[in-house]
Scaffold this motif. Structure first.
Motif: not given
Length: 421
Positions: A274-279, A316-323
């Motif tokens: 997903r990339g460093r910034e997103v992570t 839990i993290i969803d598939d939009n990368l929202k915790p």
């Protein structure tokens, strides 16, 4: 400092605890004797802080639970306190409570929509009928390890459960048989097709002012069966619940790795996919929700200077990368399912003791609770309210707005000593 040995009491014979006490040369005593350091169960802590026992802690005694930890760790009270916190901020006109056009909180939307049953049954039915295809998850408020949890997607299932369990939604109920029902996160981030959650450890040494640390060696817990949102699989807990106490009974459970991944491995995976910034944003958001969950309960916590607490946060993290914050555990498991698990938990206890009792010295509750950074080990300072206030005062004096967790905005990227950000 006295040369006499520190005396410890412990309610659980876990090797990761006893090994840490032994290496420091501490002497074990009974829980009814004169101890300095007590790693207690929540039941024992409750008894100690019960006014009827008349127990008075001395300046050289510390214990691993706050008297009212349940304000954070009981599922119904966590939700209640977070809702109150958001309402208070909204009433005060704080930008943190800003909402979008649909009425969702922009900055504090990190718990799924949740109701307490039986008290909120009518409110739940109203919400359910707005989105009748939604799946919901039922959890008893006072249990752990996945006990008593089930999923529903029809009101008839809830009514059948009520009949079968002889629980009426129209009668008053004690906390013992009350439940929370939450919107199920049915779009979880999957790795290898399987659902997982994060177990993160957070150490709180003071609530007023708030001072907390996050442990960088947490882990992910994976389900053993590939995820499916199918209604036919609602009862398959090997698909939906990540608890090791459940997954270890599955046919596909691997005892070598225990169905676990380190958070460092998760970060590397996400950075590469997903990339460093997103992570980086994801873990900033996780830190954000931890801090605000603690701020939500700080006002109702009994802030005893003899106390510290190491919480287990389940996210839990969803598939939009929202915790999403699922729950907080007051006594996260110290049992070890693998060698790596045992090493990590040994280090967790070691680093925790170093922060609350620097260099293994005798407890002293008059200590200002500001350990030097070399004692952090694998902990990172997450938030220090005193330092944050000093930052805010300096910024105010310069005529600038606040940044990060101290104020209403989240856009600041400047590294402050008061917080992770």
């Amino acid at each position: 400092m006295s040369s006499r040995s520190c005396k410890y009491a412990c309610d659980m014979e876990k090797s990761v605890l006893v090994s840490n006490f032994d290496k420091r040369g501490w002497v074990q005593v009974g829980t009814d004797e004169d101890w300095n350091f007590y790693w207690a169960s929540v039941v024992s802590a409750k008894a100690i802080f019960n006014v009827e026992t008349g127990y008075r802690l001395q300046d050289d005694q510390i214990i691993n639970h706050f008297p009212s930890h349940y304000e954070l760790t009981r599922k119904d009270l966590l939700v209640k306190n977070l809702k109150r916190y958001r309402k208070e901020l909204e009433r005060d006109g704080n930008p943190l409570a800003e909402k979008d056009e649909l009425g969702h909180y922009l900055h504090l939307d990190f718990i799924p929509v949740t109701f307490l049953l039986p008290a909120d049954y009518n409110l739940f039915v109203e919400e359910f009928r707005k989105n009748p295809s939604t799946t919901w998850i039922m959890k008893p408020t006072g249990k752990a390890r996945g006990i008593g949890i089930f999923l529903i997607n029809k009101l008839s299932q809830l009514k059948k459960w009520s009949r079968d369990s002889k629980t009426s939604f129209f009668q008053s109920s004690s906390a013992r048989d009350s439940y929370v029902i939450s919107r199920y996160i049915d779009n979880p981030l999957l790795i290898g097709g399987k659902k997982f959650d994060l177990r993160m450890y957070v150490l709180v040494t003071s609530y007023r002012p708030l001072k907390c640390y996050v442990y960088e060696l947490g882990f992910c817990r994976f389900c053993t069966v590939k995820y499916s949102a199918s209604s036919a699989e609602l009862d398959n807990m090997f698909i939906h619940l990540t608890n090791v106490s459940i997954q270890k009974h599955g046919e596909d459970y691997n005892s070598q790795h225990g169905g676990k991944w380190t958070i460092q491995n998760l970060k590397l995976f996400l950075q590469s996919t997903r990339g460093r910034e997103v992570t980086s944003k994801l873990f900033d958001d996780i830190n954000w929700l931890i801090v605000h969950s603690l701020r939500a309960v700080a006002g109702v916590m009994t802030n005893d200077k003899h106390c510290f607490e190491c919480y287990g946060y389940d996210i839990i993290i969803d598939d939009n990368l929202k915790p999403w914050l699922i729950e907080v555990n007051a006594s996260p498991s110290l049992s070890s399912t693998t060698v790596n698990d045992r090493i990590m938990k040994y280090n967790l206890i070691n680093d925790t003791i170093n922060l609350v009792m620097p260099r293994g010295e005798y407890p002293d509750v008059k200590w200002h609770k500001t350990p030097s950074k070399e004692l952090y080990g694998h902990y990172e300072l997450l938030y220090d309210e005193e330092l944050a206030q000093q930052d805010l005062d300096r910024e105010t004096n310069k005529g600038k707005g606040s940044v990060g967790t101290t104020g209403g905005r989240r856009e600041g990227k400047v590294k402050h000593p008061a917080s992770w950000k």
